[in-house]
Design an enzyme around this catalytic site. Structure first.
Site, PDB file in Angstrom:
ATOM      1  N   ASN A 168     -39.385  10.991  44.585  1.00  0.00           N
ATOM      2  CA  ASN A 168     -39.269  10.196  45.812  1.00  0.00           C
ATOM      3  C   ASN A 168     -40.128  10.756  46.948  1.00  0.00           C
ATOM      4  O   ASN A 168     -39.997  10.357  48.093  1.00  0.00           O
ATOM      5  CB  ASN A 168     -37.803  10.096  46.255  1.00  0.00           C
ATOM      6  CG  ASN A 168     -37.205  11.464  46.619  1.00  0.00           C
ATOM      7  OD1 ASN A 168     -37.897  12.473  46.582  1.00  0.00           O
ATOM      8  ND2 ASN A 168     -35.929  11.481  46.965  1.00  0.00           N
TER       9      ASN A 168
ATOM     10  N   ASP B  50     -35.753  26.633  49.271  1.00  0.00           N
ATOM     11  CA  ASP B  50     -34.416  26.041  49.384  1.00  0.00           C
ATOM     12  C   ASP B  50     -33.406  26.715  48.465  1.00  0.00           C
ATOM     13  O   ASP B  50     -33.772  27.521  47.598  1.00  0.00           O
ATOM     14  CB  ASP B  50     -34.475  24.531  49.098  1.00  0.00           C
ATOM     15  CG  ASP B  50     -35.358  24.197  47.893  1.00  0.00           C
ATOM     16  OD1 ASP B  50     -35.546  25.069  47.033  1.00  0.00           O
ATOM     17  OD2 ASP B  50     -35.865  23.068  47.824  1.00  0.00           O
TER      18      ASP B  50
END
Ligand code: PGA
Length: 239
Positions: free
Chosen positions: A136, A67
């Protein structure tokens, strides 16, 4: 999923680096998927040490990063391009043309994503993908709720991810709001996955992954459906 337990961060990083370097020596033309963030830093340091001591060659390795932040120029001190140059590429003698990272300054994001995925496919997909995990459960920047069928795409970062990453920026307002990330399907196409998990901060995510309940609400759970995953985890992460 195969679990390799280590007493602490240094030892986890050493075991992971030894494994990755061995795989590179076995398959010197491999396509290697790379991650950024705090967790892989020491693994990269050990890979550099291995390069210096054993002359593991990266001349014919191709790399693809997971990314990149949208809107940060390559030479920005927080870009993942800069991170990779400083923490790995500048030290292992890899041809710059063999290293691929999404362009965070592209003018046409949809086209950039499409091109990145195409380059990945043209390289025959990844042979080995290094991954971290978010608190998360994100992998790459694939936040909870991302489709398991996703390919490289634009994401709006969640506040929890921006907050976790704000430690590298001088203020929260400087943390980019968007990023380009390989999708979950892009990651799952890798023949092999090496997941690095370290620290108490990750123990809840690690426990949830080990429950093996597959749900798009917990992106890392996609890995339960992959046939070749090695998890290197330290005792703090194991809880
Ligand atoms: P960290 O990030 O290694 O900095 O904890 C991992 C991730 O968010 O994927």
């Amino acid at each position: 999923m195969k679990l390799v337990e280590a007493p602490d961060y240094m030892s986890m990083s050493k075991q992971a680096a030894d494994y990755i370097a061995t795989r590179v020596r076995e398959e010197p033309t491999m396509t290697l998927g790379l991650a950024t963030g705090g967790t892989p830093l020491q693994t990269y340091r050990y890979l550099i040490q291995d390069y210096e001591n054993k002359e593991t060659s990266y001349q014919h390795v191709q790399t693809f990063n997971l990314d990149e932040y949208l809107g940060l120029p390559k030479d920005h001190h927080n870009s993942y391009y800069t991170y990779m140059k400083q923490n790995l590429f500048d030290h292992i003698h890899i041809p710059p043309s063999h290293t691929h990272i999404p362009n965070g300054m592209c003018t046409d994001v949809a086209q950039e994503c499409e091109m990145y995925e195409k380059k990945l496919d043209q390289a025959g997909g990844m042979d080995l993908q290094i991954l971290g995990i978010g608190e998360n459960g994100h992998i790459g920047f694939n936040e909870p709720g991302t489709s398991f069928l996703s390919t490289t795409h634009l994401v709006k970062l969640t506040e929890s991810t921006r907050k976790a990453n704000s430690r590298y920026f001088s203020s929260m307002s400087e943390v980019p709001t968007h990023a380009i990330t390989m999708g979950i399907q892009s990651i799952m196409k890798s023949k092999e996955i090496v997941l690095l998990v370290s620290g108490e901060r990750k123990s809840a995510a690690f426990r949830r992954l080990m429950n093996k309940e597959v749900s798009e609400e917990f992106p890392a759970s996609a890995l339960c459906q992959h046939k070749n995953v090695k998890i290197f985890a330290d005792h703090e992460a194991l809880g």
